[in-house]
Design a protein around this motif. Structure first.
Motif, PDB file in Angstrom:
ATOM      1  N   MET A 146       4.990 -17.909  -2.631  1.00 55.39           N
ATOM      2  CA  MET A 146       4.058 -17.241  -3.539  1.00 55.39           C
ATOM      3  C   MET A 146       2.662 -17.256  -2.956  1.00 55.39           C
ATOM      4  O   MET A 146       2.204 -18.271  -2.438  1.00 55.39           O
ATOM      5  CB  MET A 146       4.055 -17.938  -4.908  1.00 55.39           C
ATOM      6  N   LYS A 147       1.955 -16.126  -3.039  1.00 49.20           N
ATOM      7  CA  LYS A 147       0.573 -16.051  -2.583  1.00 49.20           C
ATOM      8  C   LYS A 147      -0.349 -16.404  -3.760  1.00 49.20           C
ATOM      9  O   LYS A 147      -0.296 -15.768  -4.815  1.00 49.20           O
ATOM     10  CB  LYS A 147       0.246 -14.657  -2.049  1.00 49.20           C
ATOM     11  N   VAL A 148      -1.168 -17.431  -3.555  1.00 48.52           N
ATOM     12  CA  VAL A 148      -2.011 -17.968  -4.621  1.00 48.52           C
ATOM     13  C   VAL A 148      -3.446 -18.076  -4.118  1.00 48.52           C
ATOM     14  O   VAL A 148      -3.684 -18.514  -2.983  1.00 48.52           O
ATOM     15  CB  VAL A 148      -1.522 -19.356  -5.076  1.00 48.52           C
ATOM     16  N   THR A 184      -2.267  -9.350  -1.287  1.00 41.34           N
ATOM     17  CA  THR A 184      -2.304  -9.346  -2.742  1.00 41.34           C
ATOM     18  C   THR A 184      -1.755 -10.652  -3.274  1.00 41.34           C
ATOM     19  O   THR A 184      -0.628 -11.033  -2.943  1.00 41.34           O
ATOM     20  CB  THR A 184      -1.496  -8.176  -3.314  1.00 41.34           C
ATOM     21  N   ALA A 185      -2.547 -11.333  -4.073  1.00 42.93           N
ATOM     22  CA  ALA A 185      -2.128 -12.604  -4.663  1.00 42.93           C
ATOM     23  C   ALA A 185      -1.330 -12.361  -5.938  1.00 42.93           C
ATOM     24  O   ALA A 185      -1.387 -11.276  -6.543  1.00 42.93           O
ATOM     25  CB  ALA A 185      -3.338 -13.472  -4.959  1.00 42.93           C
ATOM     26  N   GLU A 186      -0.581 -13.376  -6.341  1.00 46.95           N
ATOM     27  CA  GLU A 186       0.188 -13.326  -7.585  1.00 46.95           C
ATOM     28  C   GLU A 186      -0.377 -14.263  -8.643  1.00 46.95           C
ATOM     29  O   GLU A 186       0.007 -14.172  -9.816  1.00 46.95           O
ATOM     30  CB  GLU A 186       1.640 -13.719  -7.303  1.00 46.95           C
ATOM     31  N   ASP A 192      -6.647  -8.907 -13.158  1.00 50.58           N
ATOM     32  CA  ASP A 192      -5.280  -8.530 -13.529  1.00 50.58           C
ATOM     33  C   ASP A 192      -4.263  -9.490 -12.925  1.00 50.58           C
ATOM     34  O   ASP A 192      -3.138  -9.112 -12.589  1.00 50.58           O
ATOM     35  CB  ASP A 192      -4.968  -7.094 -13.107  1.00 50.58           C
ATOM     36  N   LEU A 193      -4.662 -10.757 -12.785  1.00 48.52           N
ATOM     37  CA  LEU A 193      -3.781 -11.784 -12.249  1.00 48.52           C
ATOM     38  C   LEU A 193      -3.723 -12.976 -13.202  1.00 48.52           C
ATOM     39  O   LEU A 193      -4.756 -13.370 -13.772  1.00 48.52           O
ATOM     40  CB  LEU A 193      -4.275 -12.272 -10.883  1.00 48.52           C
ATOM     41  N   THR A 194      -2.537 -13.544 -13.359  1.00 49.38           N
ATOM     42  CA  THR A 194      -2.426 -14.774 -14.126  1.00 49.38           C
ATOM     43  C   THR A 194      -3.350 -15.824 -13.516  1.00 49.38           C
ATOM     44  O   THR A 194      -3.359 -16.027 -12.297  1.00 49.38           O
ATOM     45  CB  THR A 194      -0.977 -15.281 -14.111  1.00 49.38           C
ATOM     46  N   THR A 195      -4.135 -16.454 -14.367  1.00 42.07           N
ATOM     47  CA  THR A 195      -5.154 -17.404 -13.913  1.00 42.07           C
ATOM     48  C   THR A 195      -4.985 -18.725 -14.641  1.00 42.07           C
ATOM     49  O   THR A 195      -4.827 -18.754 -15.864  1.00 42.07           O
ATOM     50  CB  THR A 195      -6.574 -16.853 -14.172  1.00 42.07           C
ATOM     51  N   ILE A 196      -5.025 -19.806 -13.872  1.00 44.55           N
ATOM     52  CA  ILE A 196      -4.959 -21.149 -14.448  1.00 44.55           C
ATOM     53  C   ILE A 196      -6.288 -21.841 -14.214  1.00 44.55           C
ATOM     54  O   ILE A 196      -6.824 -21.826 -13.094  1.00 44.55           O
ATOM     55  CB  ILE A 196      -3.785 -21.951 -13.851  1.00 44.55           C
ATOM     56  N   SER A 197      -6.837 -22.408 -15.271  1.00 46.28           N
ATOM     57  CA  SER A 197      -8.166 -23.027 -15.205  1.00 46.28           C
ATOM     58  C   SER A 197      -8.171 -24.271 -16.078  1.00 46.28           C
ATOM     59  O   SER A 197      -7.151 -24.673 -16.639  1.00 46.28           O
ATOM     60  CB  SER A 197      -9.247 -22.034 -15.653  1.00 46.28           C
ATOM     61  N   ASN A 198      -9.355 -24.904 -16.193  1.00 49.98           N
ATOM     62  CA  ASN A 198      -9.528 -26.078 -17.058  1.00 49.98           C
ATOM     63  C   ASN A 198      -8.569 -27.198 -16.658  1.00 49.98           C
ATOM     64  O   ASN A 198      -7.875 -27.784 -17.495  1.00 49.98           O
ATOM     65  CB  ASN A 198      -9.340 -25.692 -18.526  1.00 49.98           C
TER      66      ASN A 198
END
Length: 391
Positions: free
Chosen positions: A1-3, A88-90, A129-135
């Motif tokens: 997976m490209k992150v 392109t990242a996922e 327009d990409l799933t984002t994880i934060s906090n």
């Protein structure tokens, strides 16, 4: 997976972004850095962030505006790195910008710490327009941890040596370490430890800004400090400060090692007749002394090798001073073992996002002091539901 992993550290000098190909889980974790870049903040935004980090009061409306501005810049950086390398990242793992960090207070009203990272993941997901994880820090704090350092588990997966005791020493605005026992020792994972060592570049950068009336923001390669001589009497006085004596787990930030802290150091030094270069060398020596003090007082044994990363790994003077104090230890950078020292922290948050999506805990309780391993980060899906990843 490209992150994509993105972070702006306590130096507030810009957004470090890494686009990484990740596969495997934990013990078989594999990463490939496809691209890395640092995107400076607009100067006006950087000034506002530094003012807040320095204790400036904001209205809630002003805080919201600042939060959005940081998020927009993180989203722009994520879009830019994909365009530049035509990949392109996922998924995005965004640490955001820490503006306040309070470790757990054992004798206060609460023993739950608090840490605020601005740059809302929901905005980044919407803008990219990409799933984002934060906090990422909140779950560890809720479990009674310090919320820092969070990179130690990644260090263990990528940098542990079969036979050598290793310290991975990040020198950002604040310094932090991960101690990695040799992998040939039984239960080596349970023996990993880590904590914040104290100031990294934060006080040095503040001193340079003051000496140059803001025309310079850092001492490139440590060349200015290298022209001076540190006042060891002052450093010995400062290293007796409570934070350095406190046993891990522990974390810190600009709330302690601040402009006010530097001003008190200057008051201590006013009778020492120091030149500007001497003053910088003395402040730099505090960073070196805090690292060495941690190793001597809290590690089970001195490491056979130290792997430096972060902006301070490029400071030749800091490296020379560390070598002079740790004569039996090999001082390297993570570059020397195949992990980019400039983008290591950004890579780490790409991995933490990847782990979160795959329901793999990201913290090491013996490092942060949390009661148990935790899934780190809040998941924000983009508005375009066709791009939503299954969890």
């Amino acid at each position: 997976m490209k992150v994509i992993g993105a972070i702006s550290g306590t130096s507030v000098d810009g957004i470090d972004v890494a686009l990484v190909e990740i596969s495997g889980g934990e013990s078989e974790l594999q990463i490939e850095l496809l691209a890395g870049n640092t995107y400076p903040y607009p100067q006006n935004l950087r000034r506002k962030i530094l003012a807040v980090c320095g204790g400036k009061s904001l209205t809630v409306a002003e805080l919201a505006t600042l939060d959005d501005a940081i998020a927009f810049n993180f989203a722009l950086a994520a879009r830019s790195i994909q365009a530049e390398c035509q990949e392109t990242a996922e998924l995005i793992g965004s640490h955001g910008q820490t503006v306040y960090h309070r470790p757990p207070i054992a004798n206060g009203e609460t023993n739950i710490g608090y840490s605020l990272q601005l740059g809302r993941g929901a905005v980044i997901a919407s803008q990219t327009d990409l799933t984002t994880i934060s906090n990422f820090r909140a779950a560890d704090l809720a479990a009674g941890g310090e919320g820092a350092p969070l990179v130690s588990k990644i260090d263990a997966c990528l940098l542990a040596h079969p036979t050598q005791h290793t310290a991975v020493q990040n020198i950002g605005g604040i310094g932090n370490l991960t101690y990695l026992p040799p992998k040939n020792k039984s239960n080596w994972q349970q023996r990993i430890c880590g904590w914040d060592t104290g100031p990294g570049n934060a006080l040095i950068d503040l001193a340079v800004e003051q000496l140059t009336n803001g025309s310079q923001t850092y001492d490139k390669d440590g060349s200015w400090a290298a022209q001076g001589s540190p006042c060891f009497k002052l450093v010995e006085q400062w290293i007796k400060q409570d934070f350095f004596k406190r046993s891990p787990p522990k974390s810190t930030g600009r709330e302690l090692f601040s402009r006010d802290y530097l001003s008190q150091c200057w008051q201590d030094a006013k009778d020492e007749n120091l030149s500007s270069a001497d003053w910088l060398a003395t402040i730099a020596e505090l960073t070196v002394a805090s690292i060495v003090h941690s190793y001597h007082h809290f590690l089970p044994q001195l490491p056979e090798r130290v792997l430096l990363c972060g902006g301070g790994s490029r400071n030749l003077y800091l490296k020379q001073r560390l070598r002079s104090r740790l004569t039996a230890t090999e001082i390297l950078t993570t570059d020397d073992v195949g992990l980019n020292a400039d983008y290591k922290e950004a890579i780490a948050f790409a991995v933490l996002a990847y782990w979160r999506l795959n329901s793999i805990p990201g913290n090491l309780p013996q490092v942060t002091g949390a009661k148990k391993p935790m899934l780190l980060g809040d998941i924000h899906y983009p508005l375009n539901s066709s791009n939503v990843l299954s969890n």
